[in-house]
Design a protein around this motif. Structure first.
Motif, mmCIF file in Angstrom:
data_model
loop_
_atom_site.group_PDB
_atom_site.id
_atom_site.type_symbol
_atom_site.label_atom_id
_atom_site.label_comp_id
_atom_site.label_asym_id
_atom_site.label_seq_id
_atom_site.Cartn_x
_atom_site.Cartn_y
_atom_site.Cartn_z
ATOM 1 N N CYS A 188 0.850 -1.198 0.000
ATOM 2 C CA CYS A 188 0.000 0.000 0.000
ATOM 3 C C CYS A 188 0.881 1.243 0.000
ATOM 4 O O CYS A 188 1.794 1.362 0.811
ATOM 5 C CB CYS A 188 -0.925 0.003 1.216
ATOM 6 N N CYS B 114 0.094 6.186 5.612
ATOM 7 C CA CYS B 114 -0.495 5.474 6.737
ATOM 8 C C CYS B 114 0.634 4.640 7.331
ATOM 9 O O CYS B 114 1.437 4.083 6.575
ATOM 10 C CB CYS B 114 -1.618 4.575 6.206
ATOM 11 N N ASP C 36 0.773 1.788 8.442
ATOM 12 C CA ASP C 36 0.672 0.322 8.381
ATOM 13 C C ASP C 36 1.336 -0.318 7.159
ATOM 14 O O ASP C 36 1.664 -1.497 7.186
ATOM 15 C CB ASP C 36 -0.805 -0.085 8.418
ATOM 16 N N THR C 37 1.507 0.409 6.068
ATOM 17 C CA THR C 37 2.117 -0.110 4.824
ATOM 18 C C THR C 37 1.788 -1.599 4.622
ATOM 19 O O THR C 37 2.641 -2.483 4.762
ATOM 20 C CB THR C 37 3.638 0.153 4.797
ATOM 21 N N CYS C 38 0.550 -1.843 4.280
ATOM 22 C CA CYS C 38 0.052 -3.218 4.163
ATOM 23 C C CYS C 38 0.633 -3.934 2.952
ATOM 24 O O CYS C 38 0.905 -3.321 1.920
ATOM 25 C CB CYS C 38 -1.468 -3.197 4.017
ATOM 26 N N LEU D 9 -7.228 -5.250 5.127
ATOM 27 C CA LEU D 9 -7.008 -3.892 4.611
ATOM 28 C C LEU D 9 -8.088 -2.975 5.168
ATOM 29 O O LEU D 9 -9.184 -3.435 5.518
ATOM 30 C CB LEU D 9 -7.091 -3.866 3.080
ATOM 31 N N CYS D 10 -7.817 -1.694 5.196
ATOM 32 C CA CYS D 10 -8.860 -0.741 5.589
ATOM 33 C C CYS D 10 -9.897 -0.646 4.460
ATOM 34 O O CYS D 10 -9.643 -1.099 3.330
ATOM 35 C CB CYS D 10 -8.238 0.630 5.863
ATOM 36 N N VAL E 37 -8.554 1.096 0.977
ATOM 37 C CA VAL E 37 -7.706 0.410 0.001
ATOM 38 C C VAL E 37 -8.346 -0.904 -0.455
ATOM 39 O O VAL E 37 -8.054 -1.398 -1.551
ATOM 40 C CB VAL E 37 -6.287 0.246 0.573
ATOM 41 N N HIS F 262 -4.037 -1.379 11.935
ATOM 42 C CA HIS F 262 -3.357 -2.598 12.382
ATOM 43 C C HIS F 262 -2.784 -2.447 13.779
ATOM 44 O O HIS F 262 -2.631 -3.431 14.502
ATOM 45 C CB HIS F 262 -2.314 -3.025 11.347
ATOM 46 N N LEU G 99 -8.165 9.478 3.217
ATOM 47 C CA LEU G 99 -6.814 9.496 3.770
ATOM 48 C C LEU G 99 -6.200 10.824 3.357
ATOM 49 O O LEU G 99 -5.803 10.988 2.215
ATOM 50 C CB LEU G 99 -6.018 8.309 3.241
HETATM 51 S S1 SF4 Z 1 -4.534 0.361 6.642
HETATM 52 FE FE1 SF4 Z 1 -5.272 0.983 4.599
HETATM 53 S S2 SF4 Z 1 -4.188 2.879 4.105
HETATM 54 FE FE2 SF4 Z 1 -3.129 1.901 5.812
HETATM 55 S S3 SF4 Z 1 -1.505 0.733 4.848
HETATM 56 FE FE3 SF4 Z 1 -3.224 -0.667 5.145
HETATM 57 S S4 SF4 Z 1 -4.375 -0.572 3.267
HETATM 58 FE FE4 SF4 Z 1 -3.007 1.201 3.273
#
Ligand code: SF4
Length: 692
Positions: free
Chosen positions: A10, A14, A16-18, A45-46, A49, A181, A587
């Protein structure tokens, strides 16, 4: 039918960088999921995304280069070719640079966090050109400065330890909306018996789910931390051994903390004495009992005059009680400095002509600076602006000035974007950029310790190009012959992290690209035995560098510019404090144009307390005007006790063009800077509200 599963990351701003898994069927991305095998992502994921394909294939995606055909800001464009676009830009920038390249300013931030598409070839280009440098301060530079003075680097508690904490203080942060996360881990800790406390002027989605909520006045967090220090020291809930071995300046700190008894703190923060004492007691006693206690601190508390000091004060607390001893104790502020990002190679500052360093423009003050004339102090007037990965007309403070600056007919503006944002409306040349599904990138994170790779999943839509490719082509048009301008994204990815760095377990781009992610060689409890990367090697309660920088070397409280206590004259006209934290489904200003997300948020709302509403004859869903000397904007009222009396909350950041009056909360926010880090003071903002 061919089905592929591509590994990505991602790109959004944010922590978390998923890790993403993109399913591609016959060249079309059909779903974007979180990777269940990546520990920080855990398959989740949020909501934003999870809808990434809706954003990628949005009918309003910019697909072709365009040139302005109407008045500035009107958003009227006609399609041109890439060749025409590059020629026009090269000619205009070349003419300006021939007189003074510092009249050209890049403007970018975290529209993508990728090391390549963020700032690599673009930085090569602007450094070689001799353009003004940009001070990228808009988000976390105040807190970053305060944290670095104290701890030495932005390193803290590992996300993957949070579920083992027994007390989690979530300070100035709303992780339900902005660090999902972390919140999942905090929820797990709660199920295992942990206590969760939220400190926030606003009863956010997170605060509602915590065991306790301390709703202090905006901008007073530093005082609350001082009050905690006072109680911890007075009651001897401190770790003497840790203090002796691993901290610097305790005697001075003790003296300072004694000036902050809980009664004084309660009065400054607008809370009770008992709240101060109970918070310190819980924190100190649990730490003394050997329980892991941790603090999640960010971002709200930084957006006031004393934001840097607030983060510094809070960063002192774990060392005082020895919380760093435990992997699940300490502070989680940012993991940025865990990553050995190779900026020297990625950004090539050595391309700046020796002996003549360009001036630096602060992105926070872009409105003022676009309106400035040339002077000996300022240098040349800004004549050209190249905007990428940012939407300053919507997100920068004191927006009336920003819009006036962008509206200058004599300003040549290039914007690289996915959509026609508020900023894109002001472009002279508007260029289509690829999204994360269409380009290659390498990622770090500021909420966990994993290096990440993003593989392109689909071909670029229309004629869109990666940022790297645009700057590569422009450099060639302008005759920049250095070999670095011929490097491919793959080649730059090879050196994105410094392989000699102590923390890179092993960086092999080809392997990372294949696997998708790899954890850095970061210790579970980074400061269990000191080893703080400060000049003293200790946690610096007393900080000599702060003294040298003209700051108080000890933790202190710096009141807001704008509050009832600090500026009663202003408060007589504008008695309400306004904060504008992010709504859950946007975001910053990204995702505002994604219909399914905007439908959830409906329209801009101002939350205000029933007492303040009644005093002004305002009922729920009334249209209200928020105003101060800087400007005004109109939105719907939401009357709620989620906000304390005297506070109003305008959840953000809406595109101006999607509001009823073409304005957003930044009409009234201030471009004054924080105590350190030269950052904005978005939440240091007095307003008045009236029914309209
Ligand atoms: S929580 Fe959402 S915005 Fe944040 S890194 Fe994960 S997918 Fe991206």
């Amino acid at each position: 039918m061919t089905t592929l599963h591509i590994r990505g990351a991602c790109p959004h701003d944010c922590p978390d960088t998923c890790a993403l898994l993109v399913t591609v069927q016959d060249g079309v991305a059909t779903t974007v999921r979180g990777d269940p095998d990546h520990p920080p992502t855990s398959g989740v994921l949020c909501t934003k995304v999870a809808r990434y394909t809706e954003r990628t294939y949005h009918p309003e995606r910019l697909l072709y280069p365009m040139q302005r055909v109407g008045p500035k800001g009107s958003g009227q464009f006609a399609r041109i070719s890439w060749d025409e676009a590059l020629s026009t830009i090269a000619t205009r920038l070349g003419n300006i640079a021939a007189v003074n390249p510092q009249a050209i300013l890049p403007y970018s931030y975290a529209g993508t966090m990728g090391l390549l598409q963020g700032d690599s070839m673009s930085a090569h280009f602007f450094h070689r050109l001799g353009a003004s440098l940009l001070d990228r301060t808009i988000c976390a530079s105040a807190g970053g400065a305060g944290y670095r003075y104290t701890i030495g680097a932005r390193i803290g508690t590992d996300l993957e330890q949070i579920d083992h904490s027994k007390l989690i203080i979530i300070w100035g942060s709303n992780p339900v909306a902005s660090t999902l996360h972390f919140w999942m881990r905090a929820q797990e800790a709660k199920r295992r018996g942990a206590t969760l406390i939220a400190i926030d002027p606003y009863r956010s989605l997170t605060a509602e789910k915590c065991h306790q909520h301390i709703a202090l006045l905006p901008g007073t967090d530093a005082a609350l931390a001082l009050g905690m220090m006072h109680v911890l020291i007075a009651e001897d809930w401190i770790d003497h051994e840790y203090i002796d071995l691993y901290t610097h300046g305790f005697a001075d700190l003790k003296q300072r903390a004694m000036e902050w008894p809980p009664e004084r703190v309660a009065q400054v923060c607008g809370i009770t004495r008992e709240q101060v004492v109970d918070l310190a007691r819980l924190y100190g006693e649990m730490a003394k009992d050997g329980e892991p206690v941790t603090i999640r601190v960010n971002y709200g508390i930084q957006r006031v005059r004393g934001g840097g000091m607030a983060v510094r004060n809070i960063a002192c607390l774990p060392a005082l009680v020895g919380a760093w001893r435990h992997p699940a104790g300490g502070v989680q502020f940012s993991s940025s400095d865990t990553f050995p990002r190779n900026f020297r190679a990625l950004q090539r500052p050595d391309l700046i002509a020796p002996g003549n360093p360009p001036r630096t423009i602060n992105m926070t003050t872009i409105g003022d600076d676009l309106l400035r004339e040339a002077s000996a102090e300022f240098g040349p007037k800004i004549e050209a602006l190249v905007v990428y990965n940012s939407n300053p007309v919507a997100i920068a403070p004191d927006s009336p000035k920003v819009a006036a600056g962008f509206a200058r007919e004599d300003l040549f503006t290039v914007v690289l974007e996915h959509f026609q944002t508020d900023t894109a409306d002001y472009a002279d040349i508007l260029l289509p950029a690829t999204t994360q599904l269409e380009h290659l990138d390498v990622h770090w994170a500021y909420g966990h310790n994993w290096m990440m790779a993003n593989n392109p999943a689909i071909a670029a839509l229309g004629e869109s190009k990666p940022n790297t490719e645009f700057f590569r082509l422009l450099a060639q048009r302008m005759g920049f012959a250095e070999p670095c301008f011929l490097e491919t994204d793959e080649q730059m990815a090879e050196y994105a992290f410094d392989t000699n760095h102590i923390r890179a377990v092993h960086f092999d781009w080809q392997s990372l690209k294949r696997k998708g992610y790899e954890k850095l060689n970061s210790p579970a409890a980074p400061f269990a035995e000191g080893g703080f990367p400060t000049p003293s090697g200790k946690c610096e309660f007393y900080c000599e560098r702060m003294l040298q920088d003209g700051l108080d070397p000890l933790p202190t409280y710096i009141p807001p510019y704008e509050s009832v206590a600090s500026n009663p004259e202003l408060a007589a006209r504008y008695p309400l404090a306004m904060i504008s934290p992010p709504v859950r489904n946007f975001l910053n200003s990204t995702f505002v144009n994604v219909a399914s997300l905007r439908q959830v948020e409906t329209e801009p709302h101002l939350e205000l307390h029933p007492d303040d509403a009644q005093m002004r004859g305002i009922a729920a869903e009334d249209w209200v005007r928020v105003f101060n000397d800087r400007g005004s904007f109109v939105l719907r009222a939401r009357v709620t006790d989620k906000v304390r009396p005297g506070l109003v909350v305008g959840l953000s950041i809406w595109w101006k063009k999607m509001t009823s009056d073409g304005k957003n909360a930044n009409e009234v926010t201030s471009a004054r800077l924080t105590d350190m880090g030269r950052a904005p003071t978005f939440y240091d903002c007095l307003v008045q509200v009236e029914r309209c």
